[in-house]
Design a protein around this motif. Structure first.
Motif, PDB file in Angstrom:
ATOM      1  N   GLY A  56      39.951 -24.658  13.236  1.00  0.00           N
ATOM      2  CA  GLY A  56      38.563 -24.675  13.666  1.00  0.00           C
ATOM      3  C   GLY A  56      38.452 -24.944  15.144  1.00  0.00           C
ATOM      4  O   GLY A  56      39.407 -24.756  15.900  1.00  0.00           O
ATOM      5  N   SER A  57      37.256 -25.391  15.536  1.00  0.00           N
ATOM      6  CA  SER A  57      37.017 -25.633  16.944  1.00  0.00           C
ATOM      7  C   SER A  57      36.921 -27.130  17.167  1.00  0.00           C
ATOM      8  O   SER A  57      36.955 -27.912  16.236  1.00  0.00           O
ATOM      9  CB  SER A  57      35.714 -24.966  17.367  1.00  0.00           C
ATOM     10  N   ARG A  58      36.783 -27.490  18.436  1.00  0.00           N
ATOM     11  CA  ARG A  58      36.692 -28.911  18.757  1.00  0.00           C
ATOM     12  C   ARG A  58      35.525 -29.572  18.039  1.00  0.00           C
ATOM     13  O   ARG A  58      35.644 -30.658  17.516  1.00  0.00           O
ATOM     14  CB  ARG A  58      36.527 -29.083  20.265  1.00  0.00           C
ATOM     15  N   GLU A  59      34.356 -28.877  18.000  1.00  0.00           N
ATOM     16  CA  GLU A  59      33.197 -29.476  17.322  1.00  0.00           C
ATOM     17  C   GLU A  59      33.517 -29.736  15.854  1.00  0.00           C
ATOM     18  O   GLU A  59      32.909 -30.574  15.222  1.00  0.00           O
ATOM     19  CB  GLU A  59      31.962 -28.554  17.361  1.00  0.00           C
ATOM     20  N   HIS A  60      34.462 -28.953  15.326  1.00  0.00           N
ATOM     21  CA  HIS A  60      34.821 -29.149  13.921  1.00  0.00           C
ATOM     22  C   HIS A  60      36.054 -30.011  13.782  1.00  0.00           C
ATOM     23  O   HIS A  60      36.699 -30.023  12.755  1.00  0.00           O
ATOM     24  CB  HIS A  60      35.011 -27.792  13.243  1.00  0.00           C
ATOM     25  N   ARG A  61      36.371 -30.715  14.841  1.00  0.00           N
ATOM     26  CA  ARG A  61      37.497 -31.653  14.831  1.00  0.00           C
ATOM     27  C   ARG A  61      38.803 -30.967  14.453  1.00  0.00           C
ATOM     28  O   ARG A  61      39.628 -31.512  13.701  1.00  0.00           O
ATOM     29  CB  ARG A  61      37.217 -32.808  13.867  1.00  0.00           C
ATOM     30  N   THR A 289      16.197 -22.182  -5.498  1.00  0.00           N
ATOM     31  CA  THR A 289      14.905 -21.638  -5.939  1.00  0.00           C
ATOM     32  C   THR A 289      14.045 -22.727  -6.559  1.00  0.00           C
ATOM     33  O   THR A 289      12.883 -22.492  -6.866  1.00  0.00           O
ATOM     34  CB  THR A 289      15.123 -20.504  -6.961  1.00  0.00           C
ATOM     35  N   VAL A 290      14.603 -23.914  -6.774  1.00  0.00           N
ATOM     36  CA  VAL A 290      13.802 -25.048  -7.248  1.00  0.00           C
ATOM     37  C   VAL A 290      13.426 -25.878  -6.018  1.00  0.00           C
ATOM     38  O   VAL A 290      14.307 -26.468  -5.383  1.00  0.00           O
ATOM     39  CB  VAL A 290      14.593 -25.918  -8.260  1.00  0.00           C
ATOM     40  N   PRO A 291      12.146 -25.900  -5.658  1.00  0.00           N
ATOM     41  CA  PRO A 291      11.761 -26.606  -4.431  1.00  0.00           C
ATOM     42  C   PRO A 291      12.244 -28.054  -4.444  1.00  0.00           C
ATOM     43  O   PRO A 291      12.147 -28.755  -5.454  1.00  0.00           O
ATOM     44  CB  PRO A 291      10.224 -26.548  -4.461  1.00  0.00           C
ATOM     45  N   GLY A 292      12.806 -28.476  -3.298  1.00  0.00           N
ATOM     46  CA  GLY A 292      13.280 -29.858  -3.189  1.00  0.00           C
ATOM     47  C   GLY A 292      14.700 -30.063  -3.685  1.00  0.00           C
ATOM     48  O   GLY A 292      15.246 -31.150  -3.584  1.00  0.00           O
ATOM     49  N   VAL A 293      15.305 -29.010  -4.215  1.00  0.00           N
ATOM     50  CA  VAL A 293      16.702 -29.118  -4.653  1.00  0.00           C
ATOM     51  C   VAL A 293      17.562 -28.244  -3.744  1.00  0.00           C
ATOM     52  O   VAL A 293      17.334 -27.033  -3.631  1.00  0.00           O
ATOM     53  CB  VAL A 293      16.879 -28.707  -6.130  1.00  0.00           C
ATOM     54  N   PHE A 294      18.519 -28.882  -3.087  1.00  0.00           N
ATOM     55  CA  PHE A 294      19.359 -28.203  -2.105  1.00  0.00           C
ATOM     56  C   PHE A 294      20.809 -28.161  -2.582  1.00  0.00           C
ATOM     57  O   PHE A 294      21.203 -28.949  -3.441  1.00  0.00           O
ATOM     58  CB  PHE A 294      19.307 -28.961  -0.762  1.00  0.00           C
ATOM     59  N   VAL A 295      21.588 -27.241  -2.026  1.00  0.00           N
ATOM     60  CA  VAL A 295      23.028 -27.216  -2.297  1.00  0.00           C
ATOM     61  C   VAL A 295      23.763 -27.154  -0.960  1.00  0.00           C
ATOM     62  O   VAL A 295      23.194 -26.691   0.044  1.00  0.00           O
ATOM     63  CB  VAL A 295      23.454 -26.007  -3.169  1.00  0.00           C
ATOM     64  N   ALA A 296      24.991 -27.624  -0.932  1.00  0.00           N
ATOM     65  CA  ALA A 296      25.807 -27.542   0.288  1.00  0.00           C
ATOM     66  C   ALA A 296      27.278 -27.645  -0.070  1.00  0.00           C
ATOM     67  O   ALA A 296      27.642 -28.332  -1.023  1.00  0.00           O
ATOM     68  CB  ALA A 296      25.428 -28.678   1.246  1.00  0.00           C
ATOM     69  N   GLY A 297      28.113 -26.941   0.691  1.00  0.00           N
ATOM     70  CA  GLY A 297      29.562 -27.019   0.491  1.00  0.00           C
ATOM     71  C   GLY A 297      30.057 -26.003  -0.518  1.00  0.00           C
ATOM     72  O   GLY A 297      29.413 -24.974  -0.768  1.00  0.00           O
ATOM     73  N   ASP A 298      31.202 -26.304  -1.116  1.00  0.00           N
ATOM     74  CA  ASP A 298      31.870 -25.353  -2.008  1.00  0.00           C
ATOM     75  C   ASP A 298      31.007 -24.911  -3.192  1.00  0.00           C
ATOM     76  O   ASP A 298      31.202 -23.836  -3.742  1.00  0.00           O
ATOM     77  CB  ASP A 298      33.197 -25.939  -2.513  1.00  0.00           C
ATOM     78  N   ILE A 299      30.046 -25.731  -3.598  1.00  0.00           N
ATOM     79  CA  ILE A 299      29.187 -25.336  -4.737  1.00  0.00           C
ATOM     80  C   ILE A 299      28.377 -24.087  -4.394  1.00  0.00           C
ATOM     81  O   ILE A 299      28.013 -23.298  -5.266  1.00  0.00           O
ATOM     82  CB  ILE A 299      28.234 -26.480  -5.157  1.00  0.00           C
ATOM     83  N   SER A 300      28.098 -23.895  -3.109  1.00  0.00           N
ATOM     84  CA  SER A 300      27.274 -22.742  -2.739  1.00  0.00           C
ATOM     85  C   SER A 300      28.144 -21.596  -2.251  1.00  0.00           C
ATOM     86  O   SER A 300      27.676 -20.661  -1.620  1.00  0.00           O
ATOM     87  CB  SER A 300      26.276 -23.148  -1.654  1.00  0.00           C
ATOM     88  N   GLY A 301      29.428 -21.643  -2.571  1.00  0.00           N
ATOM     89  CA  GLY A 301      30.371 -20.618  -2.144  1.00  0.00           C
ATOM     90  C   GLY A 301      31.611 -21.317  -1.629  1.00  0.00           C
ATOM     91  O   GLY A 301      31.511 -22.159  -0.749  1.00  0.00           O
ATOM     92  N   VAL A 302      32.774 -20.983  -2.196  1.00  0.00           N
ATOM     93  CA  VAL A 302      33.994 -21.689  -1.834  1.00  0.00           C
ATOM     94  C   VAL A 302      34.425 -21.282  -0.434  1.00  0.00           C
ATOM     95  O   VAL A 302      34.683 -20.111  -0.166  1.00  0.00           O
ATOM     96  CB  VAL A 302      35.116 -21.405  -2.849  1.00  0.00           C
ATOM     97  N   GLU A 303      34.419 -22.252   0.489  1.00  0.00           N
ATOM     98  CA  GLU A 303      34.835 -21.980   1.855  1.00  0.00           C
ATOM     99  C   GLU A 303      35.752 -23.095   2.325  1.00  0.00           C
ATOM    100  O   GLU A 303      36.784 -23.338   1.725  1.00  0.00           O
ATOM    101  CB  GLU A 303      33.618 -21.843   2.780  1.00  0.00           C
ATOM    102  N   GLU A 304      35.342 -23.772   3.385  1.00  0.00           N
ATOM    103  CA  GLU A 304      36.215 -24.774   3.982  1.00  0.00           C
ATOM    104  C   GLU A 304      35.438 -26.043   4.277  1.00  0.00           C
ATOM    105  O   GLU A 304      34.216 -26.059   4.266  1.00  0.00           O
ATOM    106  CB  GLU A 304      36.776 -24.228   5.283  1.00  0.00           C
ATOM    107  N   ALA A 305      36.177 -27.094   4.619  1.00  0.00           N
ATOM    108  CA  ALA A 305      35.527 -28.366   4.920  1.00  0.00           C
ATOM    109  C   ALA A 305      34.612 -28.219   6.131  1.00  0.00           C
ATOM    110  O   ALA A 305      33.543 -28.828   6.195  1.00  0.00           O
ATOM    111  CB  ALA A 305      36.576 -29.429   5.170  1.00  0.00           C
ATOM    112  N   SER A 306      35.048 -27.407   7.101  1.00  0.00           N
ATOM    113  CA  SER A 306      34.231 -27.245   8.309  1.00  0.00           C
ATOM    114  C   SER A 306      32.879 -26.619   7.974  1.00  0.00           C
ATOM    115  O   SER A 306      31.838 -27.115   8.400  1.00  0.00           O
ATOM    116  CB  SER A 306      34.991 -26.395   9.329  1.00  0.00           C
ATOM    117  N   THR A 307      32.872 -25.569   7.164  1.00  0.00           N
ATOM    118  CA  THR A 307      31.596 -24.968   6.781  1.00  0.00           C
ATOM    119  C   THR A 307      30.831 -25.889   5.829  1.00  0.00           C
ATOM    120  O   THR A 307      29.602 -25.944   5.866  1.00  0.00           O
ATOM    121  CB  THR A 307      31.802 -23.584   6.120  1.00  0.00           C
ATOM    122  N   ALA A 308      31.563 -26.610   4.990  1.00  0.00           N
ATOM    123  CA  ALA A 308      30.893 -27.534   4.057  1.00  0.00           C
ATOM    124  C   ALA A 308      30.102 -28.583   4.832  1.00  0.00           C
ATOM    125  O   ALA A 308      28.964 -28.908   4.488  1.00  0.00           O
ATOM    126  CB  ALA A 308      31.920 -28.206   3.149  1.00  0.00           C
TER     127      ALA A 308
END
Ligand SMILES: Cc1cc2nc3c(=O)[nH]c(=O)nc-3n(C[C@H](O)[C@H](O)[C@H](O)COP(=O)(O)OP(=O)(O)OC[C@H]3O[C@@H](n4cnc5c(N)ncnc54)[C@H](O)[C@@H]3O)c2cc1C
Lengths: 370, 169
Positions: A56-61, A289-308
């Protein structure tokens, strides 16, 4: 229902991995009350197994080992007085945004105004004759054994799968003192980064492409494995079988988002193979699609810790905005910067596909959605 | 047989030659220099900041291949331990009369010690020649990535990239 404790918070975050912690930090920084709930004894999710230096980049440690990134996140959560509840599996989410979890054998209800689900992903299994023998395990399980519990799962290992997980865990198994007899991959090319492959090749591990496992053999545990070659149509090549003496088989054939809680909440889903299968639809704020319910990280698509972490920041910022803790313009500026950083990560031959899959997911029409 | 890195896990000779991180033969003749064997566009740039002389550029987008400026590179080797991919090496072609010095990252136990005679291997881990350990740098800033320098016969300095793990444990 009696005997349940009821607590309240503004934002409940499920999962204390990089996505959940980053989300909680943003909410707390904006002045919101936030509670992170994780089933493990230690926070950090996958990060505490990652003893290698991250890309990754510096901002992503980048260049920092994964577990150190986890430690830094924990320092920030402590400084901001984020409540992190451990040993607390979440078993239910209710429509009024009450989170049900168990702690110390007791059921607890946490009433929240917003929920961020950051539950991560689970390893895919692979079934073959002998795959139930002791000694056959997920690569992630082996990684937890060596890097968290300091236990070597075996001495001679066959790794299945050449994605970054298979390549990195092979390397770490050798660092822990095991031998990796071979890595096999059904596809005709290596899935992960060339530099990760180069590390294990330099250590003398052969990588066999277009190969799969036919069966694992052994009396009480794995003693050997029969592998075979696959042709261009992924069919076994007759007579190509080879026996390899190993005591452990590690499976690294991908991850699937852990979406049960989002299904429970009634979130709409989309099937996006490039993101690991069924994922909750979400918008640019990571809101489902349920207002007030959010997702983040691998649950919303398997990627990396930096994107998570970036997705967590987005969800946390959007929650804070929704709660009136951040002005609209300020929130918009913060979110724009995060999206720019995230899109920079989703470039190049390995990231482009994920970027397209994410753009597709975010662009999908959703019923009754602004 | 396809020779490219995604089929072999090892950058091919052609890929290395075409890579902007690999110095020219002419530069190699002039003195110690870094070899950045990074040939895939992955989102990563710590090497850029690691170089105290500004000899490495990634720029934007972050998936650009690192470009080595051979004139600025002093062959100090500071970048080696900072590459998360362990893909940077250093070669000092004319170290002594018939030998070269090759430096590489090494993250296995036991670490070799200065003066040890070690079996040196190529990018596939195959034995190439015996080498003598000249230094093992493991400063705090390396964060656990030791940098090992071995003196090897000059003819094999472009092949040697590690200590053979099979033979040396
Ligand atoms: C071998 C390997 C190497 C990797 N290398 C890199 C790398 O170099 N760079 C990089 O950026 N990424 C890397 N990653 C990927 C990175 O680790 C993951 O993408 C990241 O951890 C995902 O973060 P997350 O917060 O979404 O999920 P996780 O880290 O999985 O965290 C989710 C948390 O939620 C908890 N949880 C789930 N369900 C519940 C529930 N019902 N109740 C309570 N708690 C729950 C889980 O126990 C877990 O602690 C690697 C992954 C692996 C496996």
């Amino acid at each position: 229902m009696g005997g349940r404790t009821v607590k309240t918070t503004q934002v409940a975050v499920i999962g204390a991995g990089p996505a959940g912690l980053a989300a909680a930090i943003e909410v707390a920084r904006a002045g919101g009350s936030v509670t992170v709930i994780d089933e493990n004894a230690k926070p950090g999710g996958q990060l505490f197994k990652q003893i290698h230096k991250f890309f990754g980049s510096r901002e992503h440690r980048a260049g920092v080992r994964g577990f150190h990134i986890g430690e830094q996140l924990l320092v920030e959560t402590r400084e901001l007085n984020v409540e992190v509840l451990l040993d607390s599996p979440v078993y239910a989410l209710f429509p009024d945004k009450t989170v049900g979890y168990i702690h110390d054998g007791k059921e607890v209800c946490l009433k929240a105004e917003k929920i961020i689900i950051a539950a991560g992903a689970a390893e895919n299994a692979l079934a073959f004759p002998g795959s139930t023998l002791p000694g056959v395990m997920g690569a992630g399980a082996a990684q937890t054994m060596i890097n968290v519990h300091r236990v070597l799962p075996g001495k001679r290992i066959l790794m299945i799968g050449s994605g970054n997980v298979g390549l990195i865990v092979s390397y770490q198994l050798m660092q822990a003192g095991a031998d990796v007899a071979a890595l096999i991959e059904a596809a005709p090319q290596i899935g992960g980064y060339g530099v990760h492959a180069a590390k294990i090749l330099r250590a003398g591990v052969p990588i066999h492409l277009s190969h799969t496992v036919k069966r694992a053999m052994g009396k009480d545990q794995v003693e050997s494995v029969e592998m075979m070659e696959l042709d261009a149509r992924w069919q076994p090549v007759a007579g190509s079988e080879k026996i390899l003496a190993v005591d452990t088989v590690c499976i690294a054939v991908g991850l699937t988002p852990l979406t049960e809680l989002a299904w429970l909440m009634g979130c709409e889903f989309a099937f996006v193979p490039g993101l690991g299968g069924h994922v909750p639809k979400h918008d640019l704020n990571m809101e489902t699609t349920v207002p007030g319910v959010f997702v983040a990280g691998d649950i919303s698509g398997v990627e990396e810790a930096s994107t998570a972490m970036e997705e967590g920041r987005l969800a946390g910022t959007a929650c804070a905005e929704g709660l009136g803790l951040l002005e609209r313009e300020r929130a918009r500026d913060l979110k724009t910067v995060i999206w720019e950083r995230m899109n920079a990560l989703r470039t190049g031959p390995f990231g482009d596909g994920r970027r397209k899959a994410k753009d597709h997911l975010v662009g999908l029409p959703v019923g009754g959605y602004e | 047989m396809n020779e490219r890195v995604q089929y072999t896990g090892i950058p091919s000779e052609a890929e290395l030659l075409a890579s902007p991180g690999v110095p020219s033969r002419q530069r190699l003749e002039q003195g110690p220099v870094a070899f950045i064997e990074c040939v895939q566009e992955i989102p990563c740039n710590p090497c850029e900041e690691a170089c105290p002389f500004g000899a490495i550029t990634v720029g934007e987008p972050i998936t650009n291949l690192p470009v080595l400026n051979g004139e600025k590179c002093t062959g100090c080797g500071m970048c080696i331990a900072q590459c998360p991919g362990l893909a940077i090496f250093k070669v000092h072609l004319r170290y002594k009369e018939a030998t070269s010095l090759v430096e590489f990252p090494y993250e296995y136990c036991p670490l070799p010690r200065k003066g040890d005679r070690v079996p040196c291997g190529d990018r596939k881990g195959d034995y190439v020649a015996d080498g003598w350990v000249v230094s093992v740098k493991n400063a705090r800033g390396n964060d656990g990535t030791a940098v090992v320098a071995v003196e090897v016969p000059r003819a094999c300095c472009l092949e040697v990239r590690t200590i053979c793990r099979k033979e040396y444990r």
